[in-house]
Design an enzyme around this catalytic site. Structure first.
Site, mmCIF file in Angstrom:
data_model
loop_
_atom_site.group_PDB
_atom_site.id
_atom_site.type_symbol
_atom_site.label_atom_id
_atom_site.label_comp_id
_atom_site.label_asym_id
_atom_site.label_seq_id
_atom_site.Cartn_x
_atom_site.Cartn_y
_atom_site.Cartn_z
ATOM 1 N N LYS A 99 1.009 -1.086 0.153
ATOM 2 C CA LYS A 99 0.171 -0.204 -0.170
ATOM 3 C C LYS A 99 1.134 1.006 -0.069
ATOM 4 C CE LYS A 99 0.174 -1.605 3.915
ATOM 5 N NZ LYS A 99 -0.584 -2.580 5.548
ATOM 6 N N ILE A 130 -11.518 -7.410 2.016
ATOM 7 C CA ILE A 130 -12.699 -6.637 1.363
ATOM 8 C C ILE A 130 -12.269 -6.334 0.203
ATOM 9 C CG2 ILE A 130 -14.848 -5.196 2.102
ATOM 10 C CD1 ILE A 130 -13.912 -4.860 4.993
ATOM 11 N N GLY A 181 0.362 -10.905 13.813
ATOM 12 C CA GLY A 181 0.419 -10.360 12.203
ATOM 13 C C GLY A 181 0.164 -9.160 11.198
ATOM 14 N N ASP A 195 -0.646 4.341 7.456
ATOM 15 C CA ASP A 195 -1.565 3.032 6.256
ATOM 16 C C ASP A 195 -2.212 3.643 6.151
ATOM 17 O OD1 ASP A 195 -0.495 0.183 5.832
ATOM 18 O OD2 ASP A 195 -2.637 0.202 7.474
ATOM 19 N N LYS A 199 -3.612 3.599 2.133
ATOM 20 C CA LYS A 199 -4.773 3.102 1.078
ATOM 21 C C LYS A 199 -5.925 3.875 1.413
ATOM 22 C CE LYS A 199 -4.223 -1.038 4.602
ATOM 23 N NZ LYS A 199 -4.185 -1.115 6.367
ATOM 24 N N GLY A 297 -4.001 -9.472 8.472
ATOM 25 C CA GLY A 297 -3.483 -10.740 9.238
ATOM 26 C C GLY A 297 -3.577 -11.655 7.868
HETATM 27 N N1 HSE Z 1 -1.207 -2.370 9.183
HETATM 28 C C1 HSE Z 1 -1.680 -3.089 8.529
HETATM 29 C C2 HSE Z 1 -3.618 -3.085 8.988
HETATM 30 C C3 HSE Z 1 -2.368 -4.857 7.897
HETATM 31 O O1 HSE Z 1 -3.179 -3.272 9.812
HETATM 32 O O2 HSE Z 1 -4.314 -2.631 8.747
HETATM 33 C C4 HSE Z 1 -3.070 -4.414 6.855
HETATM 34 O O3 HSE Z 1 -2.829 -3.638 5.736
#
Ligand code: HSE
Length: 418
Positions: A99, A130, A181, A195, A199, A297
């Site tokens: 991303k 999704i 994870g 993050d 996205k 995950g």
């Molecule tokens: N670190 C990201 C999250 C992983 O927690 O959404 C999935 O993109």
């Protein structure tokens, strides 16, 4: 016509997602996709797959003419961009989960797709399991998409759930998200909202044809949220979520931001707990639709990668319909937001920047106000993310410029000034 292309895959990365994909591919023999080589950076690590599958030479994948699909699920955005652009130039289709790389290089990636005619798919890069990108791309290909409101980061949602519903402290919750994870290897990317905004940039492209760099979008994470804020939320029968939002305004432009928000208990997003993500779309004639699923995950992410690989069998490509076939929308700064701000020191709150303040709670242990502020003021200034100050949007926070002008005119009339 070739309908079911034989896929020979070169995979970059064998971490949480890469290993998940390896297992998922083994359990999906009907896909007839052969995993030929996996490029890794640390050959000394023990891997749960035959040693002959692995290499440290990226050329072994990128220069192999029998490999027609590169799947890239590595953690390093710069290295990922080199891999993806070389693969496209070498005539290979690409599936990516990076991303940060996609957000930072969107313009170049759009150009490369046009130049090479190859396909670049990245469904797993936003909301993991999704299918939000393909839905925005294929289903809402008209001007009727009014708004999207979403939880796009699983780790922060997991942390907020564990802290405010199960009583864990922030550090414990983050460690758990890392162990499971969900978190980025640099968890600051999750916690401080990077993050989520990454996205949001390419979701905005598929939704509205907007090409914006992450730094052009107003965002923050959950790092400033305090126990006192959660107590206010509870008292109001609300929850705090990190919400990415985009909303079409009356002038046709789009307001977009990623900020913590109070969510009413009956809002669809209130239902989204732990590492789940959720997307609420409002569109003309359809009212609201809600997409829900695991957003982080190993297997949920691998399942989206698998779906992209499967789509390559019939040469699926993103058409970027809103960008190339419609008039792309523009981002707007002409709006106001109704915000809650909690703080230790009133002197750090520039009251003159607010259009008006509706509530003052100066007696509480943690002081707070609710007020209306121009979006542009938040974009220009940083006081609201510093000095232990916490800014959280109220539910339905957007107030359009035209409404503010009407309200101002009305108050001047009432005061007998016009
Ligand atoms: N670190 C990201 C999250 C992983 O927690 O959404 C999935 O993109």
């Amino acid at each position: 016509m070739e309908t079911h292309k034989q896929l020979t895959i070169g995979l970059f990365g064998f971490g949480v997602v890469g290993e998940g994909l390896y297992k998922v591919l083994q359990q999906t023999p009907s896909l007839k996709a052969e995993l030929k080589k996996v490029c890794i950076r640390h050959p000394e690590k023990k891997r749960n797959a035959p040693a002959e599958l692995f290499t440290t030479s990226k050329e072994e994948l990128l220069e192999d003419p029998s490999i027609n699909v590169i799947v890239e699920v590595i953690d390093d955005a710069d290295a990922a961009f080199t891999i993806v652009s070389t693969a496209l130039r070498n005539g290979k289709d690409v599936v990516s989960a990076s991303k940060k790389m996609i957000a930072e290089h969107l313009e170049a990636l759009l150009q490369l797709q046009q130049e090479t005619g190859r396909s670049l798919l990245y469904e797993s890069a936003a909301c993991a399991s999704i299918p939000v990108i393909r839905n925005l791309e294929e289903y809402y290909d008209n001007d009727l998409l009014h708004s999207i409101k979403a939880i796009v980061n699983g780790s922060t949602n997991f942390i907020l759930t564990k802290m405010f519903e199960e009583g864990l402290d922030f550090k414990q919750a983050l460690i758990l998200a890392q162990q499971l994870g969900f978190a980025e290897s640099n968890p600051k990317l999750d916690v401080e909202g990077y993050d989520a905004v990454n996205k949001w940039t390419f979701l905005l492209t598929h939704a509205y044809g907007i090409k914006a760099a992450p730094e052009e979008i107003l965002f923050n994470g959950i790092q400033n949220i305090q126990a006192g804020d959660a107590a206010v939320a509870r008292a109001r029968n609300q929850q705090i979520k990190l919400v990415a939002q985009a909303q079409k305004l009356q002038d046709g432009k789009v307001a977009a931001f990623v900020l913590p928000q109070f969510v009413n208990h009956d809002d669809h997003l209130a239902f989204v707990k732990n590492e789940y993500n959720g997307v609420v779309i409002e569109s003309g004639f359809a009212d609201k639709q809600f997409f829900y699923g695991k957003g982080a995950g190993s297997f949920p992410t691998a399942s989206a990668v698998l779906s992209d690989i499967s789509a390559l069998r019939y040469q699926y490509k993103y058409e970027y319909k809103k960008l190339y076939h419609h008039t792309p929308h523009e981002l707007s700064n002409d709006l106001y937001l109704r915000v809650y701000v909690s703080f230790d020191n009133l002197d750090l709150i520039p009251r003159d920047q607010f259009a008006w303040i509706e509530e003052w709670h100066a007696q509480e242990e943690r002081k707070y106000l609710v007020g209306v502020i121009a979006f542009g003021e938040l974009k220009k200034n940083n006081w609201w993310r510093e000095g232990n100050t916490s800014l959280i949007l109220t539910p339905n926070p957007v107030i359009e410029d035209v409404e503010i002008r009407k309200l101002k005119k009305r108050s001047l009339e009432l005061a007998g000034l016009v």
